[in-house]
Enzyme design. Sequence first.
Site, mmCIF file in Angstrom:
data_model
loop_
_atom_site.group_PDB
_atom_site.id
_atom_site.type_symbol
_atom_site.label_atom_id
_atom_site.label_comp_id
_atom_site.label_asym_id
_atom_site.label_seq_id
_atom_site.Cartn_x
_atom_site.Cartn_y
_atom_site.Cartn_z
ATOM 1 N N ILE A 471 9.931 16.095 -6.445
ATOM 2 C CA ILE A 471 11.432 15.985 -6.197
ATOM 3 C C ILE A 471 11.856 15.037 -7.296
ATOM 4 C CG2 ILE A 471 10.918 15.925 -3.641
ATOM 5 C CD1 ILE A 471 11.381 12.821 -3.592
ATOM 6 N N GLY A 472 11.126 15.441 -8.353
ATOM 7 C CA GLY A 472 11.636 14.508 -9.679
ATOM 8 C C GLY A 472 10.624 13.548 -9.966
ATOM 9 N N THR A 473 9.645 13.274 -9.207
ATOM 10 C CA THR A 473 8.531 12.179 -9.179
ATOM 11 C C THR A 473 7.690 12.695 -10.020
ATOM 12 O OG1 THR A 473 7.735 13.335 -7.279
ATOM 13 C CG2 THR A 473 8.876 11.261 -6.869
ATOM 14 N N ARG A 618 -3.026 2.030 -11.032
ATOM 15 C CA ARG A 618 -3.131 2.813 -12.134
ATOM 16 C C ARG A 618 -1.933 3.468 -12.374
ATOM 17 N NH1 ARG A 618 -7.469 5.492 -14.184
ATOM 18 N NH2 ARG A 618 -8.949 5.404 -12.411
ATOM 19 N N LYS A 623 5.173 7.911 -18.999
ATOM 20 C CA LYS A 623 6.627 8.254 -19.226
ATOM 21 C C LYS A 623 7.318 8.442 -17.776
ATOM 22 C CE LYS A 623 7.803 10.986 -22.634
ATOM 23 N NZ LYS A 623 7.824 12.152 -23.538
ATOM 24 N N THR A 624 6.622 9.190 -17.062
ATOM 25 C CA THR A 624 7.322 9.668 -15.775
ATOM 26 C C THR A 624 7.508 8.403 -14.737
ATOM 27 O OG1 THR A 624 5.287 10.550 -14.723
ATOM 28 C CG2 THR A 624 6.605 12.117 -15.837
ATOM 29 N N GLU A 695 9.636 3.567 -5.353
ATOM 30 C CA GLU A 695 10.765 2.868 -4.525
ATOM 31 C C GLU A 695 10.603 1.397 -5.024
ATOM 32 O OE1 GLU A 695 10.815 4.693 -0.290
ATOM 33 O OE2 GLU A 695 8.946 4.039 -0.898
#
Lengths: 734, 163
Positions: A471-473, A618, A623-624, A695
């Site tokens: 979902i963009g994760t 970890r 980047k993400t 979150e």
Amino acid sequence: MSDVAMDAPYRPAALDRAEQGLLGKPIDRYEGPLKVSGAAPYAFEQAPEGTAYLAIVTAAIGRGRVTGIDAAAAEAMPGVLKVIHGDPRMPAGEGNSRAMPTMGGDEIFHYGQGIALVVAETQEVAREAARRVTVHYDEQPGRFDAAEVEVQQDHKLGFLPPVNRGDLDAALAQAEVVLDRTFTTPIHFPAALEPHATLAWWEGEQLTVRSSNQVIGGAKGTIATALGIDKDRVRVLAPYVGGGFGGKTGVGQEAVFAAIAAERVGRPVKVALTRRQTAYMVHHRSPTTQRLRIGCDRDGRIGAMGHESVAYQNDDSAFLEPVPFGTLPLYAGEARRFRTDLARIDLPATGAVRAPGEAIGTFAVECAMDELAEQLGLDPIELRRRNEPTRDPTSGKRFTTRRLLDCYDEGARRFGWDKRESTPGSRREGEWLIGMGMAAALRGNFTVNAEAEVILGADGRATVKTDMTDIGTGTYTILAQTVGEMLGLPISAIDVVIGDTDLPPSAGSGGSFGAGSACAAAALACEDILTELALRMNAAADDLRLKDGAVTAGGRTSPLADLVRDRPITARGKTSPGKESQATSQASHGAQFAEVAVSAITGEVRVRRMLGVFDIGRVLNEKTARNQIVGGMVWGLAYALTEDAVVDPRNGRFVNPDFGEYHVAVSADVPRIEAHFIEEIDDSANPAGAKGVGELGIAGSGAAVVNAIHNATGVRIYDMPVTLDKLLSSLPPV
Amino acid sequence: MRFTINGSKREADPDIRASLLDVLREEFALTGTKKGCDHGQCGACTVLVNGRRINACLTLAVMHQDDDILTIEGLGSSDTLHPMQQAFVRHDGYQCGYCTPGQICSAVGMLDEVAKGWPSHVTDDLSAPVLNDAEISERMSGNLCRCSAYPTIVDAIREVHEA
């Protein structure tokens, strides 16, 4: 199948030996080229030929019953295929694996509830026909005013039971210093940019639903239950999801409506909610009232901590915002009371929005800690340091990895916290009052069930399959990185197949558990592949060295493709919670810092910079992970300053149900933001050693902004968001 | 009606109520252009019409006879990416990807506006705008990103501008 329940800490040995050097690296997104070129298909797109359009007629009253529907004018329009209402399978609201809404009734629980369906050849016709459906109501008085509704202490809603340890009132009475403050937070919309959309089609008895959904494994069962059919007859696809933020964890009305409509017209049907419909047909975060009480000695050692709140829900739904979830393990204190009372209200459902609990609970606890530190004459970080517990102060369980103190230290150093003026309102640049604030970030970590299949093919390429969503994760990317790391393959040799319930079941995207669990399952599957490769090499699995598609053992090197030949290796991994999960207290942590400038003339708040240091176990992709954390920090900024859905208490309508008036952050609101990680692999969390990321960024970031506003101005606001009107009257003279 | 879409002549007979956005998506199957709000509030539907960025949801298709329309698909495909698309990938200027085509079309149109010397709300010298980060953010604030990848979007645009 490699099946690892977390009964004890576990880390695949091959991850420590890995030589590919992929995992954790800041590599570009696997699906990036498809997204930036517009080729990635979302739910509403690339529909089969002959797909009809569905428009939803929604309730124009806030509470009552539908007494009749006159569809003649709509049915008479050219291009209208069918108007559907009164179907006993039509849900009144959102469902999920735990709770189903009222089905097939005529009861209106809230304004904007879907009540009738128009199916037409084109979108334009469907939309206009929906306006021509006349609905007759028996309107009843509704409970629309949060300030007026009755509060129930004795209820069974929510996953978080009340906590009572020791005698809070007695401990507060004996404390040398007591802070007692009440905070309020407003309704927040998840507001994913892709509106909820579903494309549904039947092939005989078999239903396929392509839906913007975060947890498709759960959706499959929920849709089947709603339709009264066997689960095996439903397949859910979600290859790309345009953001979720909790709003797409359940099954919205529109998904079931599309399935019913497709069956009734015998054609594929698709529907996308209008932006305003998303405000009503998608759950929102409950507004809250939070009373925070802290009792401590003059040195700031906390002996009493109470976080007691009120949250809201309608009569058709079962969720309750777990407001104090993040406060439970945060600070020491023997006497503890945490509870969330329930108030029933006739509004759209409240539900899980990004970091349910922490996202708003941290406003209360972290702003209160800031004020307490000021009262005690302590630096806010020092107060937190003095109350850092060694075991979970609520459950008594041992912590797994907890680098909160290190996050404070590194964050303070990087941010330049020592330059903060401890006296509020003492730094000024022309019109602007400048201040710094900080807050702790904490988000509970969940260990969940997840499975994945990995196939090492004859061409030496690997394919990983699981019904996870991205979902963009970054799911596509981190799965490829995990498999590449385990099998010694470059990203270009890995195919990732997700978003289809025909694939092995995952946990889906929610609660920040998706990345760790899915990558753990994939790593475990790879362990079985390594065992088989070792057999074929006549070597011990521990002796295999894998890199760039070749495997070396006992002095021999062989391309993976040669070892596979005509015998592809298929393996399945499964991870699940176990005794270690039960015995420990797990969370991601961080320290949030913000610098703001407040106009002494207008009260306008500009966030100048934000910085966070985070402990997420970890790091799967630097980047993400960083991007996601920064996104969460921006949410906190917007929660502190702008996001505020307003209800008209006369009729239960939202005053601002779209982006024009419900202000999410835009680029001009967002300063340079730094996020850094303190990486300590958490072998108790899951076999990937990764804790939640998605979150955590929102937890505490808004409180850091609000604390910075106080440091800049000397004004404390307890009613979120901190808008100009609340600040202006208290600002120091110009 | 005739349009030039991504360099090709295309014909359609759109419903007079249809927005340019819906015709692009539903008639021409150019689904790279996204619908986020249908009210000009989010920018996900940004396309370039005769070189200028507009919200395709706020304009009717029938108003665009013979117009030259450039969508994300015309900017570059997944194997021949435009420099702005490449920069978004490299800087991770997105997460879920839904606002991304609109961000990229908007960024391309915005850089052209700067090249023409058009000032913005935050421009100091109205006769000669300098594209700093504040200018990029200001000029891109019509494009919402709920994932809030704004810092990396700015990084990507800055890099293309400086190249």
